[in-house]
Design an enzyme around this catalytic site. Structure first.
Site, PDB file in Angstrom:
ATOM      1  N   ASN A  74       0.597   5.499  11.738  1.00  0.00           N
ATOM      2  CA  ASN A  74       0.673   6.451  10.635  1.00  0.00           C
ATOM      3  C   ASN A  74       0.941   7.857  11.164  1.00  0.00           C
ATOM      4  O   ASN A  74       0.820   8.134  12.359  1.00  0.00           O
ATOM      5  CB  ASN A  74      -0.636   6.447   9.846  1.00  0.00           C
ATOM      6  CG  ASN A  74      -0.869   5.159   9.100  1.00  0.00           C
ATOM      7  OD1 ASN A  74       0.027   4.642   8.442  1.00  0.00           O
ATOM      8  ND2 ASN A  74      -2.078   4.616   9.210  1.00  0.00           N
ATOM      9  N   CYS A  83       3.846  -2.449   7.844  1.00  0.00           N
ATOM     10  CA  CYS A  83       4.572  -1.501   6.992  1.00  0.00           C
ATOM     11  C   CYS A  83       5.803  -2.196   6.438  1.00  0.00           C
ATOM     12  O   CYS A  83       6.709  -2.565   7.198  1.00  0.00           O
ATOM     13  CB  CYS A  83       4.957  -0.255   7.786  1.00  0.00           C
ATOM     14  SG  CYS A  83       5.844   0.983   6.817  1.00  0.00           S
ATOM     15  N   GLY A  84       5.848  -2.379   5.129  1.00  0.00           N
ATOM     16  CA  GLY A  84       6.932  -3.133   4.506  1.00  0.00           C
ATOM     17  C   GLY A  84       8.270  -2.421   4.545  1.00  0.00           C
ATOM     18  O   GLY A  84       9.313  -3.050   4.759  1.00  0.00           O
ATOM     19  N   ASN A  85       8.280  -1.108   4.321  1.00  0.00           N
ATOM     20  CA  ASN A  85       9.524  -0.356   4.464  1.00  0.00           C
ATOM     21  C   ASN A  85       9.878  -0.202   5.939  1.00  0.00           C
ATOM     22  O   ASN A  85      11.044  -0.308   6.333  1.00  0.00           O
ATOM     23  CB  ASN A  85       9.392   1.027   3.824  1.00  0.00           C
ATOM     24  CG  ASN A  85       9.413   0.975   2.310  1.00  0.00           C
ATOM     25  OD1 ASN A  85      10.133   0.182   1.714  1.00  0.00           O
ATOM     26  ND2 ASN A  85       8.618   1.821   1.675  1.00  0.00           N
ATOM     27  N   GLU A 216      -0.927   6.869   0.691  1.00  0.00           N
ATOM     28  CA  GLU A 216      -1.107   6.022   1.870  1.00  0.00           C
ATOM     29  C   GLU A 216      -2.178   6.596   2.792  1.00  0.00           C
ATOM     30  O   GLU A 216      -2.162   7.788   3.102  1.00  0.00           O
ATOM     31  CB  GLU A 216       0.208   5.888   2.643  1.00  0.00           C
ATOM     32  CG  GLU A 216       1.280   5.092   1.913  1.00  0.00           C
ATOM     33  CD  GLU A 216       2.383   4.648   2.847  1.00  0.00           C
ATOM     34  OE1 GLU A 216       2.076   3.937   3.835  1.00  0.00           O
ATOM     35  OE2 GLU A 216       3.542   5.016   2.608  1.00  0.00           O
ATOM     36  N   ARG A 217      -3.068   5.750   3.237  1.00  0.00           N
ATOM     37  CA  ARG A 217      -4.100   6.185   4.188  1.00  0.00           C
ATOM     38  C   ARG A 217      -3.422   6.669   5.472  1.00  0.00           C
ATOM     39  O   ARG A 217      -2.461   6.084   5.956  1.00  0.00           O
ATOM     40  CB  ARG A 217      -5.071   5.042   4.494  1.00  0.00           C
ATOM     41  CG  ARG A 217      -4.386   3.834   5.072  1.00  0.00           C
ATOM     42  CD  ARG A 217      -5.320   2.714   5.423  1.00  0.00           C
ATOM     43  NE  ARG A 217      -4.519   1.595   5.936  1.00  0.00           N
ATOM     44  CZ  ARG A 217      -5.004   0.596   6.631  1.00  0.00           C
ATOM     45  NH1 ARG A 217      -6.293   0.540   6.902  1.00  0.00           N
ATOM     46  NH2 ARG A 217      -4.225  -0.371   7.064  1.00  0.00           N
ATOM     47  N   CYS A 225       6.139   2.870  -0.605  1.00  0.00           N
ATOM     48  CA  CYS A 225       5.303   2.093   0.307  1.00  0.00           C
ATOM     49  C   CYS A 225       5.642   0.628   0.062  1.00  0.00           C
ATOM     50  O   CYS A 225       5.372   0.100  -1.026  1.00  0.00           O
ATOM     51  CB  CYS A 225       3.824   2.362   0.069  1.00  0.00           C
ATOM     52  SG  CYS A 225       2.714   1.275   1.003  1.00  0.00           S
ATOM     53  N   GLY A 226       6.252  -0.027   1.040  1.00  0.00           N
ATOM     54  CA  GLY A 226       6.730  -1.387   0.822  1.00  0.00           C
ATOM     55  C   GLY A 226       5.623  -2.384   0.551  1.00  0.00           C
ATOM     56  O   GLY A 226       5.679  -3.161  -0.415  1.00  0.00           O
ATOM     57  N   THR A 227       4.583  -2.380   1.385  1.00  0.00           N
ATOM     58  CA  THR A 227       3.482  -3.303   1.128  1.00  0.00           C
ATOM     59  C   THR A 227       2.764  -2.921  -0.163  1.00  0.00           C
ATOM     60  O   THR A 227       2.241  -3.792  -0.875  1.00  0.00           O
ATOM     61  CB  THR A 227       2.497  -3.323   2.310  1.00  0.00           C
ATOM     62  OG1 THR A 227       2.067  -1.985   2.594  1.00  0.00           O
ATOM     63  CG2 THR A 227       3.133  -3.931   3.546  1.00  0.00           C
TER      64      THR A 227
END
Length: 287
Positions: A74, A83-85, A216-217, A225-227
């Protein structure tokens, strides 16, 4: 100061500093990651994607079934599970730099929650995020701009999320996500927090449609945020019941992403699809 190469990339505005470290020679501190991600004093990004061969990692992190490992950090330097993206941008980088192919066979990428498989899609790339858990327990969420605390739905897609349903686009737009929302009870590892508004009608031509914003943390509000997109679709699907569709379109400030839920031999998997863009490359002195 040593100089390192980098590439800047993004997936629907969720942006990353990609650092090639094929043989695992770099040991980036949290502070170094934070400086690289700083939008005023560094390159700027929501996180770092370190490109490293799995064999270059300590035994506990190595993924023997994938040559390449996505070491995602992060913007504050903290390590994240997935991370999905970022994994789509990671795949784009591997393919464009000749490190891996994807056209003859799916591309396998190691992460802190195991190996993920990617293929090409009409939108760019699709990643199988694997199995998921929708927790029956609710979390109370307080956020600036909401008149009262709201119930949140816990969803785990390899990393933790809490999804909150809002009543209108105006309520979604009125959130002040410059301040971190508060969760009760507070998850031990924290969580990404998504706020969603279903479209009217929710299902259009067999596809569920929702709009989302996210905190997002370790980062703050991001354009995507993908996920979180996958978690939001799964939460709304859970709320909608047995007649809910398995295909979803999720609109975020940075663009649109697709989500599919598919049956597999080991249970349902959630898949995420969307674009990945490489913006520019360069070198920077590492503080």
């Amino acid at each position: 100061m040593p100089t390192i190469a980098f590439t800047k990339g993004h997936g629907t505005g969720n942006d990353f500093v990609i650092v090639p470290d094929d043989d695992g020679a770099l040991d980036l501190s949290d502070d170094q990651v934070a400086v690289l991600c700083d939008r005023r004093f560094g390159i700027g990004g929501d996180g770092i994607l370190r490109v490293v061969r799995s064999r270059g990692l300590p035994g506990g992190e190595a993924t023997p079934d994938a040559e390449w490992f996505m070491d995602y950090r992060n913007a504050d330097g903290s390590a994240a599970e997935m991370c999905g993206n970022g994994i789509r941008v990671f795949a784009k980088y591997l393919v464009e730099t000749g490190r891996a192919g994807i056209d003859d066979a799916p591309l396998r990428v190691g992460t802190r929650v195991g190996t993920k498989t990617l293929t090409r899609s009409d939108a760019g790339f699709e990643v199988d995020l694997g199995r998921f858990v929708v927790d029956a327990d609710e979390v109370v969420v307080r956020a600036r701009g909401l008149d009262v605390p709201r119930p949140g739905q816990s969803v785990d897609v390899g990393n933790p999320h809490v999804v909150v349903a809002l009543s209108s686009r105006a309520e979604l737009d009125g959130l002040d996500l410059t301040v971190q929302p508060r969760l009760h009870p507070t998850p031990a590892a924290g969580a990404n927090i998504e706020f969603v508004v279903p479209a009217d009608p929710l299902v259009q031509a067999g596809v569920g449609v929702i709009r989302m914003r996210v905190f997002e943390r370790g980062v703050g509000e991001t354009l995507s945020c993908g996920t979180g997109v996958a978690a939001s679709a799964l939460a709304v699907r859970y709320w909608a019941g047995s007649g809910a569709p398995d295909t979803w379109r999720v609109e975020v400030p940075g663009g649109t992403l697709g989500v599919r839920v598919v049956p597999t031999a080991d249970g349902e998997h959630v898949l995420l699809s969307g674009p990945a863009t490489l913006v520019f490359s360069g070198q920077i002195a590492l503080a």
